[in-house]
Design an enzyme around this catalytic site. Structure first.
Site, PDB file in Angstrom:
ATOM      1  N   GLU A 131      -9.927   7.161   4.024  1.00 14.95           N
ATOM      2  CA  GLU A 131     -10.694   6.427   4.785  1.00 14.95           C
ATOM      3  C   GLU A 131     -10.002   5.074   5.038  1.00 14.95           C
ATOM      4  O   GLU A 131      -9.125   4.580   4.248  1.00 14.95           O
ATOM      5  CB  GLU A 131     -12.018   6.224   3.974  1.00 14.95           C
ATOM      6  CG  GLU A 131     -12.015   5.092   3.139  1.00 14.95           C
ATOM      7  CD  GLU A 131     -11.207   5.134   1.860  1.00 14.95           C
ATOM      8  OE1 GLU A 131     -11.129   6.669   1.435  1.00 14.95           O
ATOM      9  OE2 GLU A 131     -10.687   4.299   1.328  1.00 14.95           O
ATOM     10  N   SER A 142       1.520  -9.908  -1.092  1.00 14.98           N
ATOM     11  CA  SER A 142       1.008  -8.436  -0.783  1.00 14.98           C
ATOM     12  C   SER A 142       1.562  -7.893   0.297  1.00 14.98           C
ATOM     13  O   SER A 142       1.807  -6.638   0.633  1.00 14.98           O
ATOM     14  CB  SER A 142      -0.112  -8.035  -1.044  1.00 14.98           C
ATOM     15  OG  SER A 142      -1.093  -8.986  -0.528  1.00 14.98           O
ATOM     16  N   LYS A 146       0.897  -1.301  -0.243  1.00 18.91           N
ATOM     17  CA  LYS A 146       0.019  -0.005   0.074  1.00 18.91           C
ATOM     18  C   LYS A 146       0.763   1.347   0.181  1.00 18.91           C
ATOM     19  O   LYS A 146       0.496   2.284  -0.603  1.00 18.91           O
ATOM     20  CB  LYS A 146      -0.891  -0.171   1.193  1.00 18.91           C
ATOM     21  CG  LYS A 146      -2.173  -0.914   1.021  1.00 18.91           C
ATOM     22  CD  LYS A 146      -3.382  -0.730   1.948  1.00 18.91           C
ATOM     23  CE  LYS A 146      -4.408  -1.360   1.449  1.00 18.91           C
ATOM     24  NZ  LYS A 146      -4.324  -2.792   1.968  1.00 18.91           N
TER      25      LYS A 146
HETATM   26  C1  PLP Z   1      -5.167  -4.142   1.356  1.00 18.15           C
HETATM   27  C2  PLP Z   1      -4.447  -5.278   1.338  1.00 18.15           C
HETATM   28  C3  PLP Z   1      -4.813  -6.102   0.182  1.00 18.15           C
HETATM   29  C4  PLP Z   1      -6.063  -5.881  -0.718  1.00 18.15           C
HETATM   30  O1  PLP Z   1      -6.052  -4.757  -1.464  1.00 18.15           O
HETATM   31  P1  PLP Z   1      -5.881  -4.826  -3.087  1.00 18.15           P
HETATM   32  O2  PLP Z   1      -6.164  -3.438  -3.625  1.00 18.15           O
HETATM   33  O3  PLP Z   1      -6.673  -5.620  -3.753  1.00 18.15           O
HETATM   34  O4  PLP Z   1      -4.461  -5.198  -3.399  1.00 18.15           O
HETATM   35  C5  PLP Z   1      -3.965  -7.205   0.043  1.00 18.15           C
HETATM   36  N1  PLP Z   1      -2.948  -7.548   0.780  1.00 18.15           N
HETATM   37  C6  PLP Z   1      -2.574  -6.644   1.761  1.00 18.15           C
HETATM   38  C7  PLP Z   1      -1.478  -7.085   2.435  1.00 18.15           C
HETATM   39  C8  PLP Z   1      -3.450  -5.687   2.003  1.00 18.15           C
HETATM   40  O5  PLP Z   1      -3.043  -4.723   3.046  1.00 18.15           O
END
Ligand code: PLP
Length: 399
Positions: free
Chosen positions: A116, A382, A94
């Site tokens: 938000e 992610s 993020k």
């Molecule tokens: C917020 C988040 C997601 C999901 O958000 P996307 O916009 O679909 O990437 C996925 N993995 C993690 C670690 C997150 O914090």
């Protein structure tokens, strides 16, 4: 690369029939101002230099592309590489977007940032970027989420952000989003609204995608260094869609296959899930047309996932477009399967994945028969799982 075939939203912000800007008239000027500024700075040398500097020396990019041999063996499947977004500062992808948007806001002369947050992950990434770039930071968060996500609330406060509790509706993310939009309309001249994923009205889905594309661009370079060719598959979890589109988009114009994994929660038949691409229907939410979870009367249904970041009843319009034209395959895995994915990566590789990323692991396992042994797969990890340890411990009944 043949630029002509790469999906860009058209002038009014559509990917095919998806996207657009379904917003109050009072925000139109700000959306246009944002788009103009973005198009100007996107290719500006100083802007790119500043962004790249922070991505490298502050966020810690490029993140590693790691060959997960033990995971590959355990699945008896293809050769699996992990793109380690979990190693980025604040523990997830993020930050790639929030730093980009914060620099953009500064160039636009906006000193006040609003955002938000649901689970608080986006809020923490915004608060971090604001502390770094000396911007005033206000984060709208549902009262219920404040209660559930205490650790992230404290992190944001320690970073100097103000948390504004939202007590309307179900006191969760969609109510916080409504309040943030209201604030933006009122304070639009000095305020930039940092949206956390590839959703919202045009130009947000395009801007967030472009900032997250650093994931796919790095992966492309790294896999060519390691394998001498492009991968066969990319796989990533899909909440609202930013880590996945950031990974997919730079490979759009190739033969590489894309797999997006959504949250099936308690199961698709239970009605308690977040699989807006797999079983959702066309509708409008938070300024854009896309696939959504809604009831017969078009009311938005509450999503459910064990992964806080996947718990959203909609999805970015570009994914809806990829689904429609069959550019990507979307599947869904349950909470239970995601927990097994979490456990598998922990035990085989010594990495605790975020519960969101654990969905990608579980998705990979679920369709492992689809792959040939010689296939090369890149999975977008992610985020890291420290934030989810309490939830997982409870599910596994650990003391
Ligand atoms: C917020 C988040 C997601 C999901 O958000 P996307 O916009 O679909 O990437 C996925 N993995 C993690 C670690 C997150 O914090």
């Amino acid at each position: 690369m043949n630029k002509k075939n790469i999906p860009m939203p058209n002038r009014t912000g559509y990917f095919g029939i998806f996207g657009g800007k379904f917003m109050p008239e009072t925000t139109m000027k700000a959306l246009e101002e944002l788009e103009t500024a973005y198009r100007k700075y996107k290719n500006d040398k100083d802007f790119t230099k500043e962004l790249n500097y922070y991505l490298k020396d502050y966020v810690g990019r490029p993140t590693a592309l790691y060959l997960a041999e033990q995971l590959s063996e355990a699945i008896k499947g293809p050769k699996i590489y992990l793109k380690r977004e979990d190693l980025a500062h604040t523990g997830a992808h993020k930050i790639n977007n929030t730093i980009g948007q914060a620099i953009l806001a500064k160039r636009m002369g906006k000193k006040r940032i609003i955002a938000e947050t649901g689970a608080g992950q986006h809020g923490v990434a915004v608060a971090t970027a604001c502390a770094l770039l000396k911007l005033e930071c206000h984060v709208y968060m549902g009262k219920e989420d404040i209660r559930r996500q205490r650790l992230n609330v404290l992190r944001m406060r320690l970073l100097g952000a103000e948390i504004i509790p939202v007590t309307s509706g179900s006191c969760t993310l969609k109510d916080a989003t409504n309040e943030a939009i209201r604030d933006w309309v009122t304070n639009i001249r000095r305020t930039h609204y940092i949206i956390g994923s590839t959703i919202g009205p045009h130009p947000y889905p395009m801007i967030v995608r472009d900032f997250q594309c650093v994931i796919g661009k790095e992966s492309r370079k790294q896999i060519i260094e390691k394998e001498g060719k492009l991968p066969d598959y990319l796989i990533a979890c899909v909440g609202a869609g930013s880590n996945s589109i950031g990974m997919f988009y730079p490979f759009y114009n190739t033969d590489v296959k894309f797999i997006g994994v959504e949250a099936a929660g308690y199961g698709l038949k239970s009605g308690k899930h977040a699989a807006s691409l797999v079983v959702g229907e066309l509708g409008i939410l938070h300024g854009a047309k896309s696939y959504l979870l809604q009831d017969k009367n078009g009311q938005i249904k509450n999503a459910h996932s064990i992964a806080p970041g996947l718990d959203y009843p909609g999805v970015g319009p570009e994914h809806a477009y990829y689904k429609k034209i069959n550019r990507a395959l979307y599947i869904a895995v349950t909470d239970k399967e995601a927990l097994e994915g979490f456990d598998l990566l922990a035990k085989t590789e010594g990495i605790l994945p975020a519960l969101e990323s654990a969905h990608a692991i579980a998705g990979l396992k679920k369709i492992s028969k689809k792959f040939k042994k010689k296939d090369v797969v890149i999975l977008c990890l992610s985020g890291r799982g420290d934030k989810d340890v309490d939830i997982v411990a409870e599910a596994f009944k650990l003391q």
